[in-house]
Design a protein around this motif. Structure first.
Motif, PDB file in Angstrom:
ATOM      1  N   ALA A  65     -34.790   1.842  39.083  1.00  0.00           N
ATOM      2  CA  ALA A  65     -33.762   1.502  40.043  1.00  0.00           C
ATOM      3  C   ALA A  65     -32.447   2.259  39.967  1.00  0.00           C
ATOM      4  CB  ALA A  65     -33.376  -0.237  39.952  1.00  0.00           C
ATOM      5  N   GLY A  66     -32.177   2.974  38.760  1.00  0.00           N
ATOM      6  CA  GLY A  66     -31.123   3.693  38.345  1.00  0.00           C
ATOM      7  C   GLY A  66     -30.071   2.914  37.516  1.00  0.00           C
ATOM      8  N   GLY A  67     -30.622   1.900  37.013  1.00  0.00           N
ATOM      9  CA  GLY A  67     -29.702   1.097  36.102  1.00  0.00           C
ATOM     10  C   GLY A  67     -29.356   1.819  34.849  1.00  0.00           C
ATOM     11  N   PHE A  68     -29.890   3.175  34.393  1.00  0.00           N
ATOM     12  CA  PHE A  68     -29.493   3.630  33.307  1.00  0.00           C
ATOM     13  C   PHE A  68     -28.912   5.030  33.625  1.00  0.00           C
ATOM     14  CE2 PHE A  68     -33.115   1.118  31.939  1.00  0.00           C
ATOM     15  CZ  PHE A  68     -32.497   0.442  31.035  1.00  0.00           C
ATOM     16  N   ASP A  69     -28.578   5.063  35.026  1.00  0.00           N
ATOM     17  CA  ASP A  69     -27.591   6.423  35.365  1.00  0.00           C
ATOM     18  C   ASP A  69     -26.305   6.091  35.373  1.00  0.00           C
ATOM     19  OD1 ASP A  69     -30.205   7.240  35.918  1.00  0.00           O
ATOM     20  OD2 ASP A  69     -30.260   7.113  38.147  1.00  0.00           O
ATOM     21  N   ILE A  70     -25.744   6.335  34.108  1.00  0.00           N
ATOM     22  CA  ILE A  70     -24.554   6.090  33.819  1.00  0.00           C
ATOM     23  C   ILE A  70     -23.706   7.127  33.220  1.00  0.00           C
ATOM     24  CG2 ILE A  70     -24.714   3.302  33.709  1.00  0.00           C
ATOM     25  CD1 ILE A  70     -24.604   3.697  30.527  1.00  0.00           C
ATOM     26  N   VAL A  71     -22.542   7.152  33.408  1.00  0.00           N
ATOM     27  CA  VAL A  71     -21.722   8.286  32.567  1.00  0.00           C
ATOM     28  C   VAL A  71     -20.458   7.318  31.773  1.00  0.00           C
ATOM     29  CG1 VAL A  71     -20.183  10.085  33.029  1.00  0.00           C
ATOM     30  CG2 VAL A  71     -22.094   9.935  34.252  1.00  0.00           C
ATOM     31  N   THR A  72     -20.197   7.620  30.573  1.00  0.00           N
ATOM     32  CA  THR A  72     -19.559   6.694  29.918  1.00  0.00           C
ATOM     33  C   THR A  72     -18.215   7.343  29.248  1.00  0.00           C
ATOM     34  OG1 THR A  72     -20.491   7.154  27.803  1.00  0.00           O
ATOM     35  CG2 THR A  72     -21.352   5.232  29.165  1.00  0.00           C
ATOM     36  N   GLY A  73     -18.139   8.751  28.926  1.00  0.00           N
ATOM     37  CA  GLY A  73     -17.141   9.426  28.499  1.00  0.00           C
ATOM     38  C   GLY A  73     -17.001   9.383  27.101  1.00  0.00           C
ATOM     39  N   ASP A  74     -18.057   8.535  26.239  1.00  0.00           N
ATOM     40  CA  ASP A  74     -18.495   8.333  25.072  1.00  0.00           C
ATOM     41  C   ASP A  74     -18.323   9.905  24.304  1.00  0.00           C
ATOM     42  OD1 ASP A  74     -17.934   5.863  25.283  1.00  0.00           O
ATOM     43  OD2 ASP A  74     -19.981   5.191  24.935  1.00  0.00           O
ATOM     44  N   VAL A  75     -19.255  10.655  24.832  1.00  0.00           N
ATOM     45  CA  VAL A  75     -19.317  12.013  24.168  1.00  0.00           C
ATOM     46  C   VAL A  75     -18.135  12.779  23.806  1.00  0.00           C
ATOM     47  CG1 VAL A  75     -20.090  14.363  24.417  1.00  0.00           C
ATOM     48  CG2 VAL A  75     -21.599  12.387  25.028  1.00  0.00           C
ATOM     49  N   GLU A  76     -17.049  12.758  24.924  1.00  0.00           N
ATOM     50  CA  GLU A  76     -15.835  13.614  24.704  1.00  0.00           C
ATOM     51  C   GLU A  76     -15.059  12.172  23.689  1.00  0.00           C
ATOM     52  OE1 GLU A  76     -12.353  15.455  27.340  1.00  0.00           O
ATOM     53  OE2 GLU A  76     -13.904  14.273  28.451  1.00  0.00           O
ATOM     54  N   MET A  77     -15.062  11.038  23.779  1.00  0.00           N
ATOM     55  CA  MET A  77     -14.225  10.305  22.943  1.00  0.00           C
ATOM     56  C   MET A  77     -14.766  10.581  21.370  1.00  0.00           C
ATOM     57  SD  MET A  77     -14.262   6.141  22.362  1.00  0.00           S
ATOM     58  CE  MET A  77     -16.133   6.152  21.956  1.00  0.00           C
ATOM     59  N   LEU A  78     -15.970  10.811  21.258  1.00  0.00           N
ATOM     60  CA  LEU A  78     -16.417  11.069  19.684  1.00  0.00           C
ATOM     61  C   LEU A  78     -16.228  12.422  19.317  1.00  0.00           C
ATOM     62  CD1 LEU A  78     -19.832   8.921  20.135  1.00  0.00           C
ATOM     63  CD2 LEU A  78     -17.521   8.249  18.612  1.00  0.00           C
ATOM     64  N   SER A  79     -16.360  13.319  20.247  1.00  0.00           N
ATOM     65  CA  SER A  79     -16.339  14.660  19.667  1.00  0.00           C
ATOM     66  C   SER A  79     -15.259  15.704  20.105  1.00  0.00           C
ATOM     67  CB  SER A  79     -17.744  15.620  20.453  1.00  0.00           C
ATOM     68  OG  SER A  79     -17.662  15.666  21.857  1.00  0.00           O
ATOM     69  N   GLY A  80     -14.573  14.908  21.111  1.00  0.00           N
ATOM     70  CA  GLY A  80     -13.324  15.723  21.529  1.00  0.00           C
ATOM     71  C   GLY A  80     -13.644  16.809  22.730  1.00  0.00           C
ATOM     72  N   GLN A  81     -14.907  16.938  22.994  1.00  0.00           N
ATOM     73  CA  GLN A  81     -15.446  17.753  24.092  1.00  0.00           C
ATOM     74  C   GLN A  81     -16.032  17.109  24.995  1.00  0.00           C
ATOM     75  OE1 GLN A  81     -17.804  20.755  21.831  1.00  0.00           O
ATOM     76  NE2 GLN A  81     -16.120  21.550  20.797  1.00  0.00           N
ATOM     77  N   ALA A  82     -16.035  17.490  26.455  1.00  0.00           N
ATOM     78  CA  ALA A  82     -16.777  16.992  27.208  1.00  0.00           C
ATOM     79  C   ALA A  82     -18.490  17.299  27.343  1.00  0.00           C
ATOM     80  CB  ALA A  82     -16.283  17.619  28.618  1.00  0.00           C
ATOM     81  N   PRO A  83     -19.365  16.527  27.535  1.00  0.00           N
ATOM     82  CA  PRO A  83     -20.610  16.797  27.589  1.00  0.00           C
ATOM     83  C   PRO A  83     -20.901  17.942  28.344  1.00  0.00           C
ATOM     84  CG  PRO A  83     -20.366  14.915  28.947  1.00  0.00           C
ATOM     85  CD  PRO A  83     -18.837  15.140  28.190  1.00  0.00           C
ATOM     86  N   ARG A  84     -22.037  18.755  28.007  1.00  0.00           N
ATOM     87  CA  ARG A  84     -22.393  19.849  28.692  1.00  0.00           C
ATOM     88  C   ARG A  84     -23.324  19.387  29.994  1.00  0.00           C
ATOM     89  NH1 ARG A  84     -24.276  23.595  24.402  1.00  0.00           N
ATOM     90  NH2 ARG A  84     -25.225  24.754  26.251  1.00  0.00           N
ATOM     91  N   PRO A  85     -23.490  19.914  31.092  1.00  0.00           N
ATOM     92  CA  PRO A  85     -24.326  19.558  32.142  1.00  0.00           C
ATOM     93  C   PRO A  85     -26.008  19.849  31.615  1.00  0.00           C
ATOM     94  CG  PRO A  85     -22.658  20.648  32.979  1.00  0.00           C
ATOM     95  CD  PRO A  85     -22.571  20.857  31.618  1.00  0.00           C
ATOM     96  N   LEU A  86     -26.878  19.291  32.083  1.00  0.00           N
ATOM     97  CA  LEU A  86     -28.321  19.785  31.530  1.00  0.00           C
ATOM     98  C   LEU A  86     -28.600  21.217  32.017  1.00  0.00           C
ATOM     99  CD1 LEU A  86     -30.913  19.097  30.290  1.00  0.00           C
ATOM    100  CD2 LEU A  86     -31.581  17.937  32.449  1.00  0.00           C
ATOM    101  N   ASP A  87     -28.145  21.616  33.060  1.00  0.00           N
ATOM    102  CA  ASP A  87     -28.323  23.112  33.560  1.00  0.00           C
ATOM    103  C   ASP A  87     -27.902  24.032  32.478  1.00  0.00           C
ATOM    104  OD1 ASP A  87     -27.389  20.958  35.640  1.00  0.00           O
ATOM    105  OD2 ASP A  87     -28.129  22.331  37.150  1.00  0.00           O
TER     106      ASP A  87
END
Length: 96
Positions: A65-87
């Protein structure tokens, strides 16, 4: 205390991830969704308790149902860097 959720910059469904991996590797990567009856029919004969089967089915329904298709921003908060796209991750991981 809130537990961080490590998420990608954009959500990807399982079929999309399989297609991206196929493209990056040049090899077919399949993906299929099992119906509740198929999943139950596969798990029950293995001896899983009904409660476990029901929880797994509930989780799978949430994924579908897409219930886990979320974006939180936590990677950037923890690492100081934006998450990289899977591609990008796949491209960087494949031999030249």
């Amino acid at each position: 205390m809130t537990v961080p959720s490590i998420t990608p910059p954009t959500p990807r469904r399982s079929a999309e991830r399989a297609a991206l991996i196929s493209k990056a590797t040049g090899k077919p990567v399949g993906f299929m969704t099992l119906s509740e009856a198929q999943l139950r029919g596969a798990m029950e004969p293995m001896g899983y308790p009904a409660d476990v089967v029901n929880v797994v089915i509930s989780i799978q329904k949430g994924f579908s149902a897409g219930g886990f298709d979320i974006v939180t921003g936590d990677v950037e908060m923890l690492s100081g860097q934006a998450p990289r796209p899977l591609d990008d991750i796949l491209a960087a991981s494949m031999p030249a």
